[in-house]
Write a protein that holds these residues in place. Sequence first.
Motif, PDB file in Angstrom:
ATOM      1  N   ALA B  11      48.804  61.331  29.721  1.00 10.66           N
ATOM      2  CA  ALA B  11      48.755  60.552  30.966  1.00 10.66           C
ATOM      3  C   ALA B  11      48.949  59.062  30.677  1.00 10.66           C
ATOM      4  O   ALA B  11      49.713  58.374  31.363  1.00 10.66           O
ATOM      5  CB  ALA B  11      47.426  60.783  31.672  1.00 10.66           C
ATOM      6  N   ALA B  12      48.276  58.573  29.640  1.00 15.30           N
ATOM      7  CA  ALA B  12      48.400  57.154  29.293  1.00 15.30           C
ATOM      8  C   ALA B  12      49.853  56.811  28.999  1.00 15.30           C
ATOM      9  O   ALA B  12      50.378  55.784  29.436  1.00 15.30           O
ATOM     10  CB  ALA B  12      47.518  56.826  28.094  1.00 15.30           C
ATOM     11  N   LYS B  13      50.532  57.706  28.301  1.00 17.09           N
ATOM     12  CA  LYS B  13      51.936  57.489  27.947  1.00 17.09           C
ATOM     13  C   LYS B  13      52.798  57.425  29.218  1.00 17.09           C
ATOM     14  O   LYS B  13      53.617  56.522  29.385  1.00 17.09           O
ATOM     15  CB  LYS B  13      52.390  58.638  27.040  1.00 17.09           C
ATOM     16  CG  LYS B  13      53.612  58.353  26.212  1.00 17.09           C
ATOM     17  CD  LYS B  13      53.743  59.342  25.052  1.00 17.09           C
ATOM     18  CE  LYS B  13      55.104  59.202  24.402  1.00 17.09           C
ATOM     19  NZ  LYS B  13      56.205  59.754  25.220  1.00 17.09           N
ATOM     20  N   LEU B  14      52.579  58.374  30.122  1.00 16.10           N
ATOM     21  CA  LEU B  14      53.354  58.397  31.367  1.00 16.10           C
ATOM     22  C   LEU B  14      53.029  57.215  32.282  1.00 16.10           C
ATOM     23  O   LEU B  14      53.930  56.590  32.843  1.00 16.10           O
ATOM     24  CB  LEU B  14      53.093  59.707  32.128  1.00 16.10           C
ATOM     25  CG  LEU B  14      53.820  60.946  31.610  1.00 16.10           C
ATOM     26  CD1 LEU B  14      53.322  62.191  32.346  1.00 16.10           C
ATOM     27  CD2 LEU B  14      55.337  60.810  31.813  1.00 16.10           C
ATOM     28  N   GLU B  17      54.759  54.222  30.982  1.00 15.08           N
ATOM     29  CA  GLU B  17      56.219  54.197  31.146  1.00 15.08           C
ATOM     30  C   GLU B  17      56.654  54.086  32.598  1.00 15.08           C
ATOM     31  O   GLU B  17      57.573  53.349  32.919  1.00 15.08           O
ATOM     32  CB  GLU B  17      56.831  55.461  30.535  1.00 15.08           C
ATOM     33  CG  GLU B  17      56.952  55.365  29.014  1.00 15.08           C
ATOM     34  CD  GLU B  17      57.118  56.729  28.353  1.00 15.08           C
ATOM     35  OE1 GLU B  17      57.414  57.705  29.078  1.00 15.08           O
ATOM     36  OE2 GLU B  17      56.933  56.815  27.123  1.00 15.08           O
ATOM     37  N   LYS B  18      56.012  54.833  33.483  1.00 15.95           N
ATOM     38  CA  LYS B  18      56.464  54.922  34.874  1.00 15.95           C
ATOM     39  C   LYS B  18      55.549  54.212  35.862  1.00 15.95           C
ATOM     40  O   LYS B  18      55.897  54.053  37.027  1.00 15.95           O
ATOM     41  CB  LYS B  18      56.544  56.387  35.307  1.00 15.95           C
ATOM     42  CG  LYS B  18      57.382  57.269  34.415  1.00 15.95           C
ATOM     43  CD  LYS B  18      57.301  58.723  34.880  1.00 15.95           C
ATOM     44  CE  LYS B  18      57.593  58.876  36.346  1.00 15.95           C
ATOM     45  NZ  LYS B  18      58.814  59.587  36.661  1.00 15.95           N
ATOM     46  N   GLY B  19      54.371  53.820  35.406  1.00 12.50           N
ATOM     47  CA  GLY B  19      53.361  53.285  36.325  1.00 12.50           C
ATOM     48  C   GLY B  19      52.512  54.426  36.861  1.00 12.50           C
ATOM     49  O   GLY B  19      52.986  55.554  36.976  1.00 12.50           O
ATOM     50  N   TYR B  20      51.273  54.122  37.185  1.00 10.16           N
ATOM     51  CA  TYR B  20      50.341  55.140  37.665  1.00 10.16           C
ATOM     52  C   TYR B  20      50.832  55.778  38.963  1.00 10.16           C
ATOM     53  O   TYR B  20      50.872  57.010  39.095  1.00 10.16           O
ATOM     54  CB  TYR B  20      48.967  54.492  37.896  1.00 10.16           C
ATOM     55  CG  TYR B  20      47.966  55.393  38.578  1.00 10.16           C
ATOM     56  CD1 TYR B  20      47.342  56.416  37.883  1.00 10.16           C
ATOM     57  CD2 TYR B  20      47.643  55.205  39.927  1.00 10.16           C
ATOM     58  CE1 TYR B  20      46.416  57.247  38.512  1.00 10.16           C
ATOM     59  CE2 TYR B  20      46.715  56.029  40.557  1.00 10.16           C
ATOM     60  CZ  TYR B  20      46.114  57.047  39.844  1.00 10.16           C
ATOM     61  OH  TYR B  20      45.208  57.862  40.466  1.00 10.16           O
TER      62      TYR B  20
END
Lengths: 188, 188
Positions: B11-14, B17-20
Amino acid sequence: MSSKELIYQAAAKLFKEKGYAATSMRELALQVGIEASSLYNHIKSKEEILQEICLRNAGKFTDGMKIIQENSNLNALQKLESIIRLHVQIASDDISSVTVFNDEWKHLKEPALSDFLKLRIQYEQSVKSIIQEGIEKELLKKVDIEVALFSFLTSLRWIHYKFAKGRISSDRLTENLKNILIFGLAKS
Amino acid sequence: MSSKELIYQAAAKLFKEKGYAATSMRELALQVGIEASSLYNHIKSKEEILQEICLRNAGKFTDGMKIIQENSNLNALQKLESIIRLHVQIASDDISSVTVFNDEWKHLKEPALSDFLKLRIQYEQSVKSIIQEGIEKELLKKVDIEVALFSFLTSLRWIHYKFAKGRISSDRLTENLKNILIFGLAKS
């Protein structure tokens, strides 16, 4: 003030408060006090307004930097001090406009985005060469130039957030930032 | 590593990269390599993940600060240096997690948001009292405390952006930031 200028100012205020993406042309018209359809007599699009705000501020920094660089009376320390003064001045001149420039430029479309980034890189390059010059002339410590550039500009880039409310005068802010960023927190 | 931990890391990686806001639970499941429906066996919601990431990082800073403050062998200058080291360490430990903590906390919901902001204010207050102590003991210049606090923490808050790619070692980055932020760019 021209209608166009009134629109830019109202837009900067709204973009600052709500963000560029969340601001509609209808709200902008309401803020200016004209019909939404009349807006288009003066400007082409929301994009055009963002472009104008961002490139106008970039221009202020670029012009200010040019004057600093061309002043052969200044050594590297004095040039860094002049850069601090430039940032404080631009931030206090028009807080809405500089906030939009700083926070909303990512919404620029091409080719404006590339033009903007080019100016930004040039600006950073100028600061870098002043730091480099300072190190060569032994006015500055032999620090890692990337770390110095980053730390110096990061502090300056966010001053409008913290010191917008007139808590401290421009002169006092400049003097403090000079002390802290150039001469350090430590008492020598 | 537990499933829950794997989910947090993915989740932290995503989120980085894309924003929460732009990350879906479906993408998260894909990244972890499990069915979307199975995600909910481990975690309650996307909000819960963000909370965990933000409060965990806030905890690292709070714990680190506590150790620094309780070390009576350190004077104010050494405490500031330890704070720099703490930031560099946390940023290099887990770059995705610290980026989410830094950039996405605004998406936290109550009561997590208030808890988070409380920790942040406490942290800033701790740095402020160290600066204050340094001025009183005449180790630091008599600078405006708000400007010093702002400038010091702003530089540290963004290091993960610039120095994430291993361009410079943690020790060298800490040493340079110490020189620049505490002792100043100028050669004395």
